[in-house]
Motif scaffolding. Structure first.
Motif, PDB file in Angstrom:
ATOM      1  N   MET A   1     -56.302  16.098 -15.363  1.00 20.47           N
ATOM      2  CA  MET A   1     -56.586  16.901 -16.557  1.00 20.47           C
ATOM      3  C   MET A   1     -57.747  16.284 -17.326  1.00 20.47           C
ATOM      4  N   THR A  28     -57.149  21.976 -17.879  1.00 20.44           N
ATOM      5  CA  THR A  28     -55.748  21.600 -17.997  1.00 20.44           C
ATOM      6  C   THR A  28     -55.038  21.587 -16.642  1.00 20.44           C
ATOM      7  N   THR A  29     -53.810  21.151 -16.702  1.00 22.11           N
ATOM      8  CA  THR A  29     -52.900  21.225 -15.562  1.00 22.11           C
ATOM      9  C   THR A  29     -51.856  22.293 -15.857  1.00 22.11           C
ATOM     10  N   ARG A  30     -51.025  22.585 -14.881  1.00 22.25           N
ATOM     11  CA  ARG A  30     -50.014  23.623 -15.053  1.00 22.25           C
ATOM     12  C   ARG A  30     -48.987  23.254 -16.105  1.00 22.25           C
ATOM     13  N   GLU A  31     -48.908  21.964 -16.453  1.00 27.47           N
ATOM     14  CA  GLU A  31     -47.925  21.540 -17.450  1.00 27.47           C
ATOM     15  C   GLU A  31     -48.400  21.775 -18.884  1.00 27.47           C
ATOM     16  N   HIS A  32     -49.634  22.214 -19.062  1.00 26.53           N
ATOM     17  CA  HIS A  32     -50.152  22.375 -20.422  1.00 26.53           C
ATOM     18  C   HIS A  32     -49.428  23.506 -21.142  1.00 26.53           C
ATOM     19  N   GLU A  33     -48.694  23.166 -22.180  1.00 32.23           N
ATOM     20  CA  GLU A  33     -47.954  24.139 -22.972  1.00 32.23           C
ATOM     21  C   GLU A  33     -47.847  23.623 -24.398  1.00 32.23           C
ATOM     22  N   GLY A  82     -49.851  28.539 -23.302  1.00 33.24           N
ATOM     23  CA  GLY A  82     -49.884  27.558 -22.230  1.00 33.24           C
ATOM     24  C   GLY A  82     -50.644  28.050 -21.019  1.00 33.24           C
ATOM     25  N   PRO A  85     -49.021  28.569 -14.287  1.00 29.84           N
ATOM     26  CA  PRO A  85     -48.516  27.492 -13.425  1.00 29.84           C
ATOM     27  C   PRO A  85     -49.315  27.293 -12.138  1.00 29.84           C
ATOM     28  N   GLU A  86     -49.973  28.338 -11.637  1.00 28.06           N
ATOM     29  CA  GLU A  86     -50.718  28.210 -10.389  1.00 28.06           C
ATOM     30  C   GLU A  86     -52.230  28.234 -10.579  1.00 28.06           C
ATOM     31  N   PRO A  88     -54.165  27.183 -13.676  1.00 29.15           N
ATOM     32  CA  PRO A  88     -54.282  26.708 -15.057  1.00 29.15           C
ATOM     33  C   PRO A  88     -55.702  26.899 -15.615  1.00 29.15           C
TER      34      PRO A  88
END
Length: 287
Positions: A1, A28-33, A82, A85-86, A88
């Motif tokens: 990220m 970002t990465t898929r975890e960005h929320e 956010g 997930p796939e 980002p």
């Protein structure tokens, strides 16, 4: 990220019309929320999607976002957004505050925090990059310039943003088709305007053309044409003092001087003759 997170100290909130508290550029990465309860953030929160996908949530509904989309939260708003997930997103963002921003935004129809789609995004991204570059190089050495650049972002957003409400956001190709016609429409503004001809050139009918044109440009084809004609008339009034008002009306696309006078006064709050007298001796230089 990747994160480029720039911060500035808080200034007196009434000192500038608008000023950033922080700004940045994230890949970002898929975890960005992000989830903030109401009242947790007292600055405006603006995000522009460069690439990839993400979402915002409002009133229990999720809205998907992609390149060229943006969103603006008002101070005190509950926030939820956010990355996909796939796929980002890459985003550029600004947290800012100001003395009268909220009132001005509401006056221009930005009454609540919703996602918006830009008619064209290149200008807005360029303004954001200028702001990020200034903060990154000079921090708070030139606060008036930082404020000016922040205002540039906000002005571009206001000019280009349209609500994303289902039918309100059409394919980007429709917008691009309309924007591609603007230089030619501007160049031929003094010629008779035939709506069906221009609609055919855009590959659509007259009703869809008007709808798509308004979505892309923010005004009707006739309003844009009138703006171009008045612009041409103002230049002729200053540059060509030997031309009479009737001839300027003809060269600007108006058949009669009386109708030209009427439209010019509606636009400029003065007659063509008064405009010429005010700027007598002035020349318009195109550089």
């Amino acid at each position: 990220m990747f994160q480029n997170h720039l911060t500035l100290p808080l200034l007196n909130r009434g000192r500038f019309y608008c000023f950033p508290e922080s700004a940045g550029h994230y890949i970002t990465t898929r975890e960005h929320e992000v989830r903030r309860p109401a009242g947790a953030m007292q600055e405006f929160n603006f995000h522009f999607v460069v690439s990839g996908q993400g979402y915002i949530e409002r009133d229990g509904k999720r809205q998907e976002l992609g390149p060229g989309d943006c969103f603006l939260y008002f101070p005190g708003d509950k926030q939820a957004y956010g990355a996909h997930p796939e796929h980002p997103w890459e985003i550029k963002w600004i947290h800012f505050y100001g003395s009268a921003v909220a009132a001005d935004l509401k006056e221009r129809g930005f009454h609540r925090s919703v996602a918006r789609r830009l008619r064209t995004s290149a200008g807005l991204e360029a303004r954001i990059d200028e702001l990020l570059g200034e903060i990154g190089r000079h921090k708070l050495l030139h606060p008036s310039r930082v404020s000016m650049l922040t205002y540039g972002v906000l002005a571009e957003f206001i000019e280009q943003a349209a609500p994303m409400n289902g039918a309100g956001a059409g394919p980007a190709t429709n917008v691009e088709r309309m924007l591609a016609l603007l230089p030619e429409l501007q160049a031929s503004a003094a010629e008779p305007f035939e709506l069906d001809v221009w609609a055919a050139r855009a590959g659509t009918n007259r009703y869809a053309f008007c709808r798509l044109f308004r979505r892309a440009v923010g005004q009707t084809p006739l309003a844009f044409l009138t703006m171009c004609r008045i612009q041409r008339a103002k230049a002729l009034l200053v540059e060509r003092p030997e031309l009479g008002i009737g001839e300027i009306a003809r060269r600007s696309g108006y058949e009669t001087a009386s109708y030209f006078n009427k439209r010019f006064q509606e636009s400029e709050n003065m007659t063509p003759t008064a405009y010429r007298q005010r700027f007598a001796g002035t020349r318009v230089f195109r550089i």
